[in-house]
Design a protein around this motif. Structure first.
Motif, short mmCIF file in Angstrom:
data_model
loop_
_atom_site.label_atom_id
_atom_site.label_comp_id
_atom_site.label_asym_id
_atom_site.label_seq_id
_atom_site.Cartn_x
_atom_site.Cartn_y
_atom_site.Cartn_z
N ASP A 373 0.99 -1.13 -0.03
CA ASP A 373 0.17 0.08 -0.28
C ASP A 373 0.99 1.25 -0.07
O ASP A 373 0.52 2.40 0.11
CB ASP A 373 -0.72 -0.27 1.23
CG ASP A 373 -2.03 -1.20 1.03
OD1 ASP A 373 -2.38 -1.51 -0.32
OD2 ASP A 373 -2.33 -1.56 2.06
N VAL A 374 2.35 0.87 -0.19
CA VAL A 374 3.08 2.28 -0.13
C VAL A 374 3.14 2.79 -1.61
O VAL A 374 3.42 1.92 -2.43
CB VAL A 374 4.30 1.89 0.33
CG1 VAL A 374 5.38 3.07 0.15
CG2 VAL A 374 4.41 1.68 1.84
N HIS A 375 2.65 4.10 -1.90
CA HIS A 375 2.84 4.51 -3.07
C HIS A 375 3.63 5.60 -3.09
O HIS A 375 3.18 6.98 -3.00
CB HIS A 375 1.33 4.83 -3.63
CG HIS A 375 0.36 3.65 -3.55
ND1 HIS A 375 0.61 2.44 -4.32
CD2 HIS A 375 -0.68 3.57 -2.85
CE1 HIS A 375 -0.21 1.69 -4.15
NE2 HIS A 375 -1.18 1.97 -3.20
N PRO A 376 4.80 5.59 -3.28
CA PRO A 376 5.96 6.71 -3.33
C PRO A 376 5.61 7.53 -4.50
O PRO A 376 5.03 7.13 -5.69
CB PRO A 376 7.28 6.21 -3.57
CG PRO A 376 7.11 4.94 -4.14
CD PRO A 376 5.77 4.32 -3.57
N LEU A 377 5.43 9.08 -4.38
CA LEU A 377 4.97 9.87 -5.21
C LEU A 377 3.57 9.90 -5.44
O LEU A 377 3.04 10.27 -6.43
CB LEU A 377 5.78 9.57 -6.48
CG LEU A 377 7.21 9.59 -6.89
CD1 LEU A 377 7.67 9.50 -8.02
CD2 LEU A 377 7.84 10.89 -5.94
N GLY A 378 2.77 9.27 -4.46
CA GLY A 378 1.37 9.23 -4.94
C GLY A 378 0.86 8.37 -6.14
O GLY A 378 1.64 7.39 -6.43
N GLY A 379 -0.50 8.42 -6.40
CA GLY A 379 -1.04 7.51 -7.60
C GLY A 379 -0.99 6.15 -6.98
O GLY A 379 -1.11 5.89 -5.74
N THR A 380 -0.88 5.07 -8.01
CA THR A 380 -1.31 3.72 -7.51
C THR A 380 0.01 3.02 -7.55
O THR A 380 0.20 2.02 -7.36
CB THR A 380 -2.10 3.22 -8.43
OG1 THR A 380 -1.90 3.55 -9.81
CG2 THR A 380 -3.69 3.84 -8.40
N ARG A 381 1.23 3.53 -8.22
CA ARG A 381 2.55 2.89 -8.33
C ARG A 381 2.95 2.47 -7.21
O ARG A 381 3.13 3.25 -6.37
CB ARG A 381 3.36 3.32 -9.32
CG ARG A 381 3.07 3.46 -10.66
CD ARG A 381 4.14 3.64 -11.71
NE ARG A 381 3.65 3.83 -13.05
CZ ARG A 381 3.53 4.94 -13.81
NH1 ARG A 381 3.66 5.84 -13.22
NH2 ARG A 381 2.94 4.90 -14.90
N THR A 382 3.32 1.15 -6.97
CA THR A 382 4.23 0.76 -5.88
C THR A 382 5.75 1.00 -6.16
O THR A 382 6.03 1.41 -7.10
CB THR A 382 4.17 -0.79 -5.51
OG1 THR A 382 4.54 -1.49 -6.84
CG2 THR A 382 2.61 -1.11 -5.08
N TRP A 383 6.69 0.57 -5.16
CA TRP A 383 8.07 0.90 -5.48
C TRP A 383 8.47 -0.04 -6.67
O TRP A 383 8.99 0.47 -7.69
CB TRP A 383 9.08 0.36 -4.38
CG TRP A 383 9.14 1.48 -3.14
CD1 TRP A 383 8.74 1.62 -2.13
CD2 TRP A 383 10.07 2.57 -3.46
NE1 TRP A 383 8.94 2.60 -1.52
CE2 TRP A 383 9.76 3.30 -2.26
CE3 TRP A 383 10.85 3.00 -4.56
CZ2 TRP A 383 10.57 4.63 -2.00
CZ3 TRP A 383 11.58 4.41 -4.28
CH2 TRP A 383 11.40 5.22 -3.04
N PHE A 384 7.84 -1.24 -6.79
CA PHE A 384 8.38 -2.00 -7.86
C PHE A 384 7.84 -1.36 -9.27
O PHE A 384 8.56 -1.44 -10.11
CB PHE A 384 7.74 -3.64 -7.75
CG PHE A 384 7.44 -4.25 -8.98
CD1 PHE A 384 8.83 -4.68 -9.72
CD2 PHE A 384 6.41 -4.51 -9.57
CE1 PHE A 384 8.45 -5.39 -11.08
CE2 PHE A 384 6.10 -5.14 -10.99
CZ PHE A 384 7.21 -5.66 -11.54
#
Ligand code: PFF
Length: 452
Positions: A373-384
């Protein structure tokens, strides 16, 4: 002998080079990533754009990389510095190689996590854990693997170790010997799976999903994703092929070899799609399942086949090997980049490079469980998702464009013609138009329109 800064040992023959280059390009990208990107990226629309990108952009840039490698005969950074100085008086071209090394570390970081899933499936299949399961059940098995960071850490570590050891030793003795028979075996197994899918799956629906033209679904998102996938699946844009080309025997035709590599990459991707989608539709699975697609669908097929446990285990062994022949081609340029500049041995550099990529890999590993559930920079993208997006859709395409511009505008026409030895002047002219204009304009348009 390995020159300082040289990327790989000398290939013992044209066949060995071909297998190594095909080994680099054919990997998780073609078998794991391509099918799920079709699933999440618009079905046949993605397929069409991907094929167009491979032919109009990927192939000419692959030719350009091999050409630069043959001209420079050193590691990618040194080659670009030397050729840059020779043709334009500027060593700044070496920067493309530096960005390539960064991309290699980032790709290797997630590559090892995913290849680890493949290793984890080998004992699962051998022990019969997947026999007779429905699509929903294989989905659960996959989900529980992803939910367990400790298990993933173990497999991620094991795969990285398998990558480091041959690179530390110099890859020729191990990898070259293995690829020569394992890649053909992988093709055969994929064919067997396609036949199974044709008999037991919903072949018509699978084929329509793959091939029925659906131009309305072509958006800039699809174009960018397909462009990125073209670079990723051919291993172009970061200097790997440039490094491999450095040791091409002089009698090997670069255009022809490139065609073979591209053909192998497309064939594997299409075979993987043809094996997977009929099973998806026959079992009511979701084609847009995402990264788990191959692991969930193919295990349904293996679970139902006579001898499927063994077949399945062999398949995942081969997938891991296909991944390994790609991952060594990611670690090798990292080692090569530092060899000329430090007194550390090849082996130490391989360990450092591998461990750094392994640690960064935890960003991906946790993206599937505790950080889902972590979305760096917002939006829906995970780190991967971010690392994948940044490398495949930005770094490789832009790196590829720079290499294309360099090969097309900076290197002299005469030298290019002499090194490439195209059979017809018309083809040479076509290649020049593609690297000078079509590929740069097309790729930059795809990247920029996606940012707007
Ligand atoms: N081509 C590999 C695959 O499709 O799995 C991934 C890859 C390897 C990308 C090496 C880039 C590279 F330099």
């Amino acid at each position: 002998m390995d020159k300082a800064g040289a990327p790989v040992g000398q290939w013992s023959s044209r066949f060995a080079f071909l297998m190594a280059a095909i080994g680099s390009s054919v990997g998780l990208g073609n078998i794991w990533k391509f099918p799920y990107m079709i699933g999440t990226g618009g079905g046949s629309a993605f397929m069409l754009v991907y094929l167009a990108c491979v032919m109009a952009v990927g192939l000419p840039i692959l030719i350009a990389e091999l050409m630069l490698g043959r001209m420079g005969r050193q590691g990618p950074i040194e080659t670009l510095i030397d050729l840059g100085r020779r043709y334009s008086g500027s060593a700044a071209w070496g920067l493309i190689g530096c960005v390539g090394v960064l991309a290699a570390v980032l790709i290797l970081s997630f590559y090892s996590v995913v290849a680890g899933w493949s290793l984890a499936y080998i004992p699962k299949l051998l022990l019969g854990e997947m026999s007779g399961l429905t699509g929903a059940q294989t989905g659960e098995v996959f989900g529980s693997l992803l939910a367990d960071p400790w298990k993933l850490t173990f497999w991620h570590a094991l795969f990285m170790l398998l990558t480091i050891i041959p690179v530390a030793r110099g890859i020729q003795a191990g990898i070259e010997k293995a690829v020569v028979w394992m890649m053909p075996l992988l093709f055969v197994l994929l064919l067997v799976l396609c036949i199974y899918a044709a008999i037991e799956g919903d072949f018509a629906a699978g084929m329509a999903y793959l091939f029925k033209p659906d131009f309305a679904a072509v958006t800039w998102d699809v174009v960018l994703a397909a462009t990125g996938q073209a670079f990723f699946s051919l291993s172009v844009g970061l200097g790997t092929m440039l490094a491999y080309g450095a040791y091409l025997p002089a009698n090997v035709s670069i255009p022809r070899t490139s065609l073979v590599i591209v053909f192998a990459a497309i064939l594997t991707a299409v075979l993987a799609g043809a094996a997977i989608f009929p099973i998806v539709f026959a079992n009511g699975l979701n084609p847009s399942e995402g990264p788990g697609l191959v692991f969930v669908t193919l295990t349904v097929a293996f679970g139902a086949m006579p001898g499927g446990a063994l077949f399945g285990a062999v398949f995942f062994v081969l997938l891991a090997i296909a991944a390994l022949t790609s991952s060594v081609s990611l670690l090798e340029p990292i080692v090569a980049a530092f060899r000329g500049r430090s007194s550390l041995s090849r082996s130490t550099l391989a360990w450092i490079g591998g461990i750094v990529a392994w640690v960064i890999g935890f960003l991906t590993l946790f993206s599937f469980n505790i950080w889902s559930d972590v979305h760096p920079l917002g939006g829906t993208r995970t780190w991967f998702d971010w690392i994948d997006f940044l490398t495949s859709n930005i770094m490789l395409p832009l790196g590829g464009v720079m290499l294309a511009l360099f090969a097309g505008w900076v290197v002299s026409r005469e030298d290019g013609a002499a090194i490439l030895g195209f059979e017809s002047p018309l083809l040479f002219r076509l290649w020049r138009i593609l690297v000078r204009v079509v590929a740069p304009v097309g790729v930059v348009a795809a990247v920029v329109s996606n940012m707007l």
